[in-house]
Design a protein around this motif. Structure first.
Motif, PDB file in Angstrom:
ATOM      1  N   GLN A 161      50.259  38.474 -83.414  1.00  0.00           N
ATOM      2  CA  GLN A 161      50.770  37.674 -82.209  1.00  0.00           C
ATOM      3  C   GLN A 161      49.188  37.849 -81.001  1.00  0.00           C
ATOM      4  OE1 GLN A 161      52.474  41.468 -80.574  1.00  0.00           O
ATOM      5  NE2 GLN A 161      51.713  41.874 -78.690  1.00  0.00           N
ATOM      6  N   GLU A 162      48.417  38.773 -81.211  1.00  0.00           N
ATOM      7  CA  GLU A 162      47.141  38.667 -81.094  1.00  0.00           C
ATOM      8  C   GLU A 162      45.607  37.604 -81.568  1.00  0.00           C
ATOM      9  OE1 GLU A 162      46.325  40.559 -78.256  1.00  0.00           O
ATOM     10  OE2 GLU A 162      47.760  42.657 -79.243  1.00  0.00           O
ATOM     11  N   CYS A 163      45.324  37.946 -82.878  1.00  0.00           N
ATOM     12  CA  CYS A 163      44.209  36.328 -82.951  1.00  0.00           C
ATOM     13  C   CYS A 163      44.621  34.964 -82.516  1.00  0.00           C
ATOM     14  CB  CYS A 163      44.114  37.062 -84.453  1.00  0.00           C
ATOM     15  SG  CYS A 163      43.037  38.625 -84.569  1.00  0.00           S
ATOM     16  N   ALA A 164      46.429  34.669 -83.124  1.00  0.00           N
ATOM     17  CA  ALA A 164      46.738  33.001 -82.825  1.00  0.00           C
ATOM     18  C   ALA A 164      46.860  32.836 -81.648  1.00  0.00           C
ATOM     19  CB  ALA A 164      47.867  33.246 -83.697  1.00  0.00           C
ATOM     20  N   ALA A 165      46.402  34.097 -80.535  1.00  0.00           N
ATOM     21  CA  ALA A 165      46.616  33.359 -79.214  1.00  0.00           C
ATOM     22  C   ALA A 165      46.174  32.473 -78.920  1.00  0.00           C
ATOM     23  CB  ALA A 165      46.614  35.051 -78.186  1.00  0.00           C
ATOM     24  N   CYS A 166      44.677  32.747 -79.707  1.00  0.00           N
ATOM     25  CA  CYS A 166      42.966  32.025 -78.804  1.00  0.00           C
ATOM     26  C   CYS A 166      42.514  31.063 -79.773  1.00  0.00           C
ATOM     27  CB  CYS A 166      42.128  33.315 -78.195  1.00  0.00           C
ATOM     28  SG  CYS A 166      42.584  33.942 -77.792  1.00  0.00           S
ATOM     29  N   HIS A 167      43.300  31.615 -81.120  1.00  0.00           N
ATOM     30  CA  HIS A 167      43.032  30.635 -82.585  1.00  0.00           C
ATOM     31  C   HIS A 167      43.422  30.827 -83.561  1.00  0.00           C
ATOM     32  CE1 HIS A 167      41.228  33.407 -84.857  1.00  0.00           C
ATOM     33  NE2 HIS A 167      40.242  34.040 -83.381  1.00  0.00           N
ATOM     34  N   MET A 168      43.376  29.820 -84.555  1.00  0.00           N
ATOM     35  CA  MET A 168      44.355  30.356 -85.786  1.00  0.00           C
ATOM     36  C   MET A 168      43.968  31.501 -86.390  1.00  0.00           C
ATOM     37  SD  MET A 168      44.671  28.657 -89.435  1.00  0.00           S
ATOM     38  CE  MET A 168      43.984  29.459 -90.460  1.00  0.00           C
TER      39      MET A 168
ATOM     40  N   ARG B  19      34.810  15.047 -83.873  1.00  0.00           N
ATOM     41  CA  ARG B  19      36.308  14.315 -83.393  1.00  0.00           C
ATOM     42  C   ARG B  19      36.588  15.407 -82.711  1.00  0.00           C
ATOM     43  NH1 ARG B  19      38.297  11.511 -88.816  1.00  0.00           N
ATOM     44  NH2 ARG B  19      36.078  10.105 -89.103  1.00  0.00           N
ATOM     45  N   VAL B  20      37.114  14.629 -81.253  1.00  0.00           N
ATOM     46  CA  VAL B  20      38.462  15.401 -80.182  1.00  0.00           C
ATOM     47  C   VAL B  20      39.453  16.358 -80.770  1.00  0.00           C
ATOM     48  CG1 VAL B  20      39.246  14.974 -78.673  1.00  0.00           C
ATOM     49  CG2 VAL B  20      37.451  14.094 -78.630  1.00  0.00           C
ATOM     50  N   ALA B  21      39.962  14.781 -81.991  1.00  0.00           N
ATOM     51  CA  ALA B  21      41.178  15.780 -82.688  1.00  0.00           C
ATOM     52  C   ALA B  21      40.408  17.209 -83.172  1.00  0.00           C
ATOM     53  CB  ALA B  21      41.677  14.658 -83.708  1.00  0.00           C
ATOM     54  N   ILE B  22      39.391  17.708 -83.681  1.00  0.00           N
ATOM     55  CA  ILE B  22      39.109  18.556 -84.536  1.00  0.00           C
ATOM     56  C   ILE B  22      38.258  19.161 -83.852  1.00  0.00           C
ATOM     57  CG2 ILE B  22      37.971  19.149 -86.142  1.00  0.00           C
ATOM     58  CD1 ILE B  22      38.590  15.999 -88.139  1.00  0.00           C
ATOM     59  N   GLY B  23      37.214  18.735 -83.332  1.00  0.00           N
ATOM     60  CA  GLY B  23      36.571  20.271 -82.250  1.00  0.00           C
ATOM     61  C   GLY B  23      35.327  20.401 -83.093  1.00  0.00           C
ATOM     62  N   SER B  24      35.589  21.236 -83.942  1.00  0.00           N
ATOM     63  CA  SER B  24      34.442  22.473 -84.894  1.00  0.00           C
ATOM     64  C   SER B  24      35.444  22.361 -86.471  1.00  0.00           C
ATOM     65  CB  SER B  24      34.359  23.297 -83.779  1.00  0.00           C
ATOM     66  OG  SER B  24      35.466  24.150 -84.268  1.00  0.00           O
ATOM     67  N   ALA B  25      34.316  23.357 -87.539  1.00  0.00           N
ATOM     68  CA  ALA B  25      35.236  23.111 -88.405  1.00  0.00           C
ATOM     69  C   ALA B  25      35.935  24.454 -88.066  1.00  0.00           C
ATOM     70  CB  ALA B  25      33.141  24.365 -89.035  1.00  0.00           C
ATOM     71  N   ALA B  26      35.784  24.949 -87.489  1.00  0.00           N
ATOM     72  CA  ALA B  26      36.655  26.002 -87.198  1.00  0.00           C
ATOM     73  C   ALA B  26      37.807  26.076 -86.786  1.00  0.00           C
ATOM     74  CB  ALA B  26      35.997  26.948 -86.172  1.00  0.00           C
ATOM     75  N   ASN B  27      38.236  25.043 -86.938  1.00  0.00           N
ATOM     76  CA  ASN B  27      39.379  24.214 -86.849  1.00  0.00           C
ATOM     77  C   ASN B  27      40.216  23.779 -87.717  1.00  0.00           C
ATOM     78  OD1 ASN B  27      42.365  23.567 -85.316  1.00  0.00           O
ATOM     79  ND2 ASN B  27      41.400  21.849 -84.656  1.00  0.00           N
TER      80      ASN B  27
ATOM     81  N   LEU C  43      43.490  23.900 -88.755  1.00  0.00           N
ATOM     82  CA  LEU C  43      44.954  23.616 -88.001  1.00  0.00           C
ATOM     83  C   LEU C  43      44.572  21.809 -88.094  1.00  0.00           C
ATOM     84  CD1 LEU C  43      46.698  26.211 -86.288  1.00  0.00           C
ATOM     85  CD2 LEU C  43      47.196  25.039 -89.006  1.00  0.00           C
ATOM     86  N   ALA C  44      43.453  21.408 -87.378  1.00  0.00           N
ATOM     87  CA  ALA C  44      43.186  20.011 -87.616  1.00  0.00           C
ATOM     88  C   ALA C  44      43.819  19.277 -88.772  1.00  0.00           C
ATOM     89  CB  ALA C  44      42.056  19.442 -87.192  1.00  0.00           C
ATOM     90  N   CYS C  45      43.199  19.941 -90.009  1.00  0.00           N
ATOM     91  CA  CYS C  45      43.336  18.708 -91.150  1.00  0.00           C
ATOM     92  C   CYS C  45      44.371  19.327 -91.722  1.00  0.00           C
ATOM     93  CB  CYS C  45      41.853  19.212 -91.730  1.00  0.00           C
ATOM     94  SG  CYS C  45      40.205  18.045 -90.325  1.00  0.00           S
ATOM     95  N   HIS C  46      44.616  20.771 -92.182  1.00  0.00           N
ATOM     96  CA  HIS C  46      45.283  21.931 -93.071  1.00  0.00           C
ATOM     97  C   HIS C  46      46.092  21.901 -92.542  1.00  0.00           C
ATOM     98  CE1 HIS C  46      41.732  22.411 -95.973  1.00  0.00           C
ATOM     99  NE2 HIS C  46      41.321  22.026 -95.118  1.00  0.00           N
ATOM    100  N   SER C  47      47.186  21.164 -92.391  1.00  0.00           N
ATOM    101  CA  SER C  47      48.350  21.053 -91.881  1.00  0.00           C
ATOM    102  C   SER C  47      49.312  22.765 -91.807  1.00  0.00           C
ATOM    103  CB  SER C  47      49.847  20.060 -92.270  1.00  0.00           C
ATOM    104  OG  SER C  47      49.654  19.967 -93.282  1.00  0.00           O
ATOM    105  N   GLY C  48      49.085  23.211 -93.484  1.00  0.00           N
ATOM    106  CA  GLY C  48      49.793  24.738 -93.736  1.00  0.00           C
ATOM    107  C   GLY C  48      48.698  25.477 -93.574  1.00  0.00           C
ATOM    108  N   ALA C  49      47.612  25.171 -92.979  1.00  0.00           N
ATOM    109  CA  ALA C  49      46.415  26.267 -92.953  1.00  0.00           C
ATOM    110  C   ALA C  49      47.547  28.251 -92.300  1.00  0.00           C
ATOM    111  CB  ALA C  49      45.584  25.809 -92.431  1.00  0.00           C
ATOM    112  N   ALA C  50      47.845  27.601 -91.238  1.00  0.00           N
ATOM    113  CA  ALA C  50      48.757  29.055 -90.553  1.00  0.00           C
ATOM    114  C   ALA C  50      49.637  29.908 -91.681  1.00  0.00           C
ATOM    115  CB  ALA C  50      49.368  28.371 -90.002  1.00  0.00           C
ATOM    116  N   LYS C  51      50.135  29.081 -93.103  1.00  0.00           N
ATOM    117  CA  LYS C  51      50.716  30.004 -94.080  1.00  0.00           C
ATOM    118  C   LYS C  51      49.758  29.884 -95.290  1.00  0.00           C
ATOM    119  CE  LYS C  51      54.839  28.095 -92.161  1.00  0.00           C
ATOM    120  NZ  LYS C  51      56.139  27.160 -92.462  1.00  0.00           N
ATOM    121  N   GLY C  52      47.995  29.767 -94.908  1.00  0.00           N
ATOM    122  CA  GLY C  52      47.709  29.850 -95.939  1.00  0.00           C
ATOM    123  C   GLY C  52      47.692  28.744 -97.130  1.00  0.00           C
ATOM    124  N   ASN C  53      48.168  27.979 -96.302  1.00  0.00           N
ATOM    125  CA  ASN C  53      47.629  26.767 -97.835  1.00  0.00           C
ATOM    126  C   ASN C  53      46.504  25.722 -97.767  1.00  0.00           C
ATOM    127  OD1 ASN C  53      48.533  24.923 -99.056  1.00  0.00           O
ATOM    128  ND2 ASN C  53      50.445  24.029 -98.015  1.00  0.00           N
TER     129      ASN C  53
END
Length: 159
Positions: free
Chosen positions: A42-49, A129-137, A139-149
């Motif tokens: 709730q707190e952290c994913a409000a701004c980033h993964m 790239r606009v669709a990525i933005g930074s290495a910290a994103n 979710l841009a490349c790892h679709s399962g990142a939010a679930k730890g995949n």
């Protein structure tokens, strides 16, 4: 002393009794873990993964939580109860990724040795790239990142 022929029957009962005695503390701890994980999301994913806690060592999480008013250039301060809850949960779940061995510079996952090694084939221009933005994103490349995949087979680098 339990006679030898009764030992076999006594062990399962003892094991069951031990498990029952652990059930209440376990369910309480499990509930706290679920609440803390939900609070983190709730707190952290409000701004980033909400990065998996295992990606950083305990010391990093403690420093991050201790300086939320200056969280990578943003004030991410939390209420006292949330901070207390996350100050227990994050370090308890830290450095569980087998690759995490040392504290990365500035407590940044993207500056850790394992992260750099995993992404060494990614040209620096790709991160911009606009669709990525930074290495910290992640979710841009790892679709399962939010679930730890972070399985390499599931990586899709946006154009």
């Amino acid at each position: 002393m339990i006679p030898k022929n009764r030992l076999f029957h006594a062990l399962p009962r003892a094991a069951v009794a031990g498990l029952i005695s652990l059930a209440l503390p376990w369910s309480t701890a499990q509930s706290q873990t679920v609440n803390a994980a939900a609070k983190y999301q709730q707190e952290c994913a409000a701004c980033h993964m909400a990065y998996p806690p295992g990606m950083l060592p305990q010391a990093s999480w403690k420093r991050i939580l201790g300086h939320l008013n200056k969280h990578f250039g943003t004030d991410a301060s939390l209420d006292e109860a949330s901070l207390r809850e996350l100050s227990i949960w994050l370090p308890a779940n830290a450095d569980t990724f087998r690759k995490v061995h040392e504290t990365p510079p500035q407590d940044r996952i993207t500056q850790s040795r394992w992260f750099i090694r995993q992404h060494d084939e990614v040209p620096s221009a790709t991160w911009k790239r606009v669709a990525i933005g930074s290495a910290a994103n992640c979710l841009a490349c790892h679709s399962g990142a939010a679930k730890g995949n972070f399985n390499e087979d599931d990586v899709r680098i946006p154009k």
